[in-house]
Design an enzyme around this catalytic site. Structure first.
Site, mmCIF file in Angstrom:
data_model
loop_
_atom_site.group_PDB
_atom_site.id
_atom_site.type_symbol
_atom_site.label_atom_id
_atom_site.label_comp_id
_atom_site.label_asym_id
_atom_site.label_seq_id
_atom_site.Cartn_x
_atom_site.Cartn_y
_atom_site.Cartn_z
ATOM 1 N N LYS A 170 0.850 -1.193 0.000
ATOM 2 C CA LYS A 170 0.000 0.000 0.000
ATOM 3 C C LYS A 170 0.877 1.230 0.000
ATOM 4 O O LYS A 170 2.003 1.205 0.503
ATOM 5 C CB LYS A 170 -0.874 0.032 1.262
ATOM 6 C CG LYS A 170 -2.108 0.887 1.094
ATOM 7 C CD LYS A 170 -3.190 0.108 0.398
ATOM 8 C CE LYS A 170 -4.459 0.908 0.241
ATOM 9 N NZ LYS A 170 -5.606 0.028 -0.078
ATOM 10 N N GLY A 180 -20.451 6.689 3.182
ATOM 11 C CA GLY A 180 -19.327 6.989 2.292
ATOM 12 C C GLY A 180 -19.823 7.004 0.863
ATOM 13 O O GLY A 180 -20.545 6.092 0.441
ATOM 14 N N TYR A 181 -19.454 8.035 0.112
ATOM 15 C CA TYR A 181 -20.000 8.156 -1.244
ATOM 16 C C TYR A 181 -18.887 8.467 -2.239
ATOM 17 O O TYR A 181 -19.035 9.279 -3.143
ATOM 18 C CB TYR A 181 -21.104 9.232 -1.267
ATOM 19 C CG TYR A 181 -22.243 8.899 -2.209
ATOM 20 C CD1 TYR A 181 -23.098 7.837 -1.951
ATOM 21 C CD2 TYR A 181 -22.467 9.657 -3.359
ATOM 22 C CE1 TYR A 181 -24.147 7.518 -2.819
ATOM 23 C CE2 TYR A 181 -23.516 9.354 -4.231
ATOM 24 C CZ TYR A 181 -24.352 8.285 -3.950
ATOM 25 O OH TYR A 181 -25.382 7.979 -4.801
ATOM 26 N N GLY A 182 -17.774 7.772 -2.079
ATOM 27 C CA GLY A 182 -16.697 7.873 -3.058
ATOM 28 C C GLY A 182 -16.937 6.856 -4.163
ATOM 29 O O GLY A 182 -18.087 6.525 -4.470
ATOM 30 N N ASN A 183 -15.873 6.337 -4.751
ATOM 31 C CA ASN A 183 -16.011 5.370 -5.847
ATOM 32 C C ASN A 183 -16.836 4.158 -5.405
ATOM 33 O O ASN A 183 -17.817 3.787 -6.061
ATOM 34 C CB ASN A 183 -14.607 4.945 -6.323
ATOM 35 C CG ASN A 183 -14.665 3.783 -7.301
ATOM 36 O OD1 ASN A 183 -14.810 2.619 -6.915
ATOM 37 N ND2 ASN A 183 -14.595 4.076 -8.592
ATOM 38 N N ALA A 184 -16.494 3.559 -4.269
ATOM 39 C CA ALA A 184 -17.187 2.334 -3.837
ATOM 40 C C ALA A 184 -18.632 2.626 -3.461
ATOM 41 O O ALA A 184 -19.563 1.961 -3.935
ATOM 42 C CB ALA A 184 -16.436 1.701 -2.669
ATOM 43 N N GLY A 185 -18.852 3.623 -2.621
ATOM 44 C CA GLY A 185 -20.194 3.915 -2.119
ATOM 45 C C GLY A 185 -21.170 4.338 -3.205
ATOM 46 O O GLY A 185 -22.320 3.885 -3.239
HETATM 47 N N1 GLU Z 1 -7.306 0.319 -3.147
HETATM 48 C C1 GLU Z 1 -8.069 -0.833 -3.482
HETATM 49 C C2 GLU Z 1 -8.123 -1.792 -2.308
HETATM 50 O O1 GLU Z 1 -7.997 -1.391 -1.174
HETATM 51 C C3 GLU Z 1 -7.624 -1.474 -4.791
HETATM 52 C C4 GLU Z 1 -6.240 -2.006 -4.816
HETATM 53 C C5 GLU Z 1 -5.778 -2.468 -6.195
HETATM 54 O O2 GLU Z 1 -6.558 -2.413 -7.137
HETATM 55 O O3 GLU Z 1 -4.623 -2.850 -6.283
HETATM 56 O O4 GLU Z 1 -8.369 -2.949 -2.456
#
Ligand code: GLU
Length: 434
Positions: free
Chosen positions: A124, A236-241
């Site tokens: 990360k 949460g209302y970003g990409n995932a939400g």
């Molecule tokens: N940031 C995303 C996660 O936490 C995606 C990670 C990725 O696609 O490598 O899973």
């Protein structure tokens, strides 16, 4: 750039006398891994390797601001474990980012790729910055500076970054371009989550939410819940939400009655129209103030009486302070680390079915893996193929998690962690590391 020795970076203790309210995400991840190691009765060498990163890279990024001044931003890349394959995981730009958060997220990526059975490790990245206060050109210079600092640490067969909180396909494109400029060759596989026109994968945009929706479908089948017209709340209302809102409606026929972002939430018992809410957020910067809905706080949203709750923002929102008040039947974790271990025990005792982050939000990294495979072969698949392969991965991982949790008599998260830790251990063992 300095390469730190992880043993000398002041990690907290992983002992049993830790304080109950320790919400440092690193300590939480370490405790979770330790529990899985205990269940599997792993040898000490394996535990030592699994509870800290193999490598980490720290840098201070000097970035020129639009007014000519220079700002300095601390930046990190942590490679927790790459026994199963190259490191994989996003880069987060956030003002409250800490090195321990990046470490925890790298640990969870290791477990995530393993539980999904992807031939990848876990890593990360993070930069402490406030992207909401950066212009587009400042953001570009910061993104490029990150890659210049980390260029030796990453690569298609070393460690492959991707988007995370507040990083976008555009940021990925700048980062890829900087990397390719440094090495004077096309290397699209150095990073995933790119725009389609420079080697991105179709289906990557909504992949995190889509994987979570498939997992919710599997959970509902198991629990014999008919999701049609049942209620959901999304924190949460970003990409995932925001994609979860759309897909909960389109794929599951659910009624999303509440959504929120960092400024607060809105609630409408008859259901919220995702197109209109997204348009409102686009225009005003927040879901708050959406016409015709009641205002609620993030805390209130979490405690709503809904069938499915999607925590889709940051860590530690379901803790021992509110776990008794969670009324959802299914908690589908699109965020990383939203639930503390104390809260896990409470939810488990109360019969709440938790879809743990490392499975529920693994759609993103799974389609990132598909992106890498397409980049390596320079041949691109259609959307139906991506959706089918993602569905297969999530469905299989769900079945394995459930089977393991049942076999060990533990909650889903520990079940998923046992599956993942076992796989990472096997790779370390055959390599002769442990
Ligand atoms: N940031 C995303 C996660 O936490 C995606 C990670 C990725 O696609 O490598 O899973």
């Amino acid at each position: 750039m300095s390469v730190n020795n992880p043993t000398s970076t002041g990690f907290g203790p992983v002992s049993s006398n830790r304080h109950q309210l320790d919400e440092n995400p690193l300590h939480i991840a370490q405790r979770q891994i330790e529990r899985a190691c205990e269940a599997l009765n792993l040898p000490t060498t394996a535990r030592k390797l699994l509870r800290q990163p193999l490598r980490e890279f720290h840098a201070m990024l000097s970035v020129q601001m639009d007014d000519g001044s220079v700002e300095v931003f601390p930046a990190y890349r942590v490679q927790w474990n790459d026994a199963r394959g190259p490191g994989k995981g996003g880069i987060r730009f956030h003002p409250q980012e800490t090195v321990d958060t990046v470490r925890a997220l790298a640990a969870w990526m290791t477990l995530k790729t393993a539980v999904m059975d992807l031939p990848l490790g876990g890593a990360k990245g993070g930069v402490i910055c406030d992207p909401k206060h950066l212009s587009k050109s400042e953001l570009e210079r910061l993104s490029r500076a990150y890659i210049r600092a980390m260029s030796q640490a990453i690569g298609p067969d070393i460690d492959v970054p991707a988007p995370d909180v507040y990083t976008t396909p555009q940021v990925m494109a700048w980062m890829m371009d900087e990397y390719e400029s440094i090495f004077s060759r096309r290397q699209p596989g150095v990073i995933t989550g790119k725009p389609l026109c420079v080697g991105g994968s179709i289906g990557r945009n909504d992949a995190t939410a889509r994987g979570g929706i498939y997992a919710v479908r599997e959970a509902a089948n198991l629990l014999k819940i008919d999701l049609k017209d049942k209620t959901a709340a999304i924190q949460g209302y970003g990409n995932a939400g925001s994609y979860a809102h759309q897909l909960a409606v389109e794929l599951l026929g659910m009624r999303v009655v509440a959504v929120s972002d960092s400024r607060g939430g809105v609630y409408a018992p008859e259901g919220l129209d995702y197109r209109k809410v997204q348009e409102h957020k686009q225009r005003t910067g927040s879901v708050v103030g959406y016409p015709g809905a009641q205002t609620i706080s993030n805390e209130e949203l979490l405690e709503l009486n809904v069938t499915v709750l999607f925590p889709s923002a940051l860590e530690n929102v379901i803790t021992e302070r509110n776990a008794e008040c969670i009324r959802a039947q299914i908690v589908a974790e699109l965020a990383n680390g939203p639930t503390t271990p104390e809260a896990d025990e409470i939810l488990h005792r109360r019969g709440v079915f938790v879809l743990p982050d490392i499975l529920c939000n693994a759609g993103g990294v799974t389609v990132s893996y598909f992106e890498q495979v397409q980049n390596a072969s320079n041949f691109y698949w259609d959307e139906a193929t991506i959706h089918r392969l993602l569905d297969e991965r999530i469905t299989n991982a769900f079945a394995t998690m459930h089977q393991t949790a049942t076999e060990y008599g533990v909650h889903n998260r520990l079940g998923a962690h046992i599956v993942a830790v076992k796989r990472v251990y096997e790779a370390m063992k055959v390599r002769g590391w442990a």
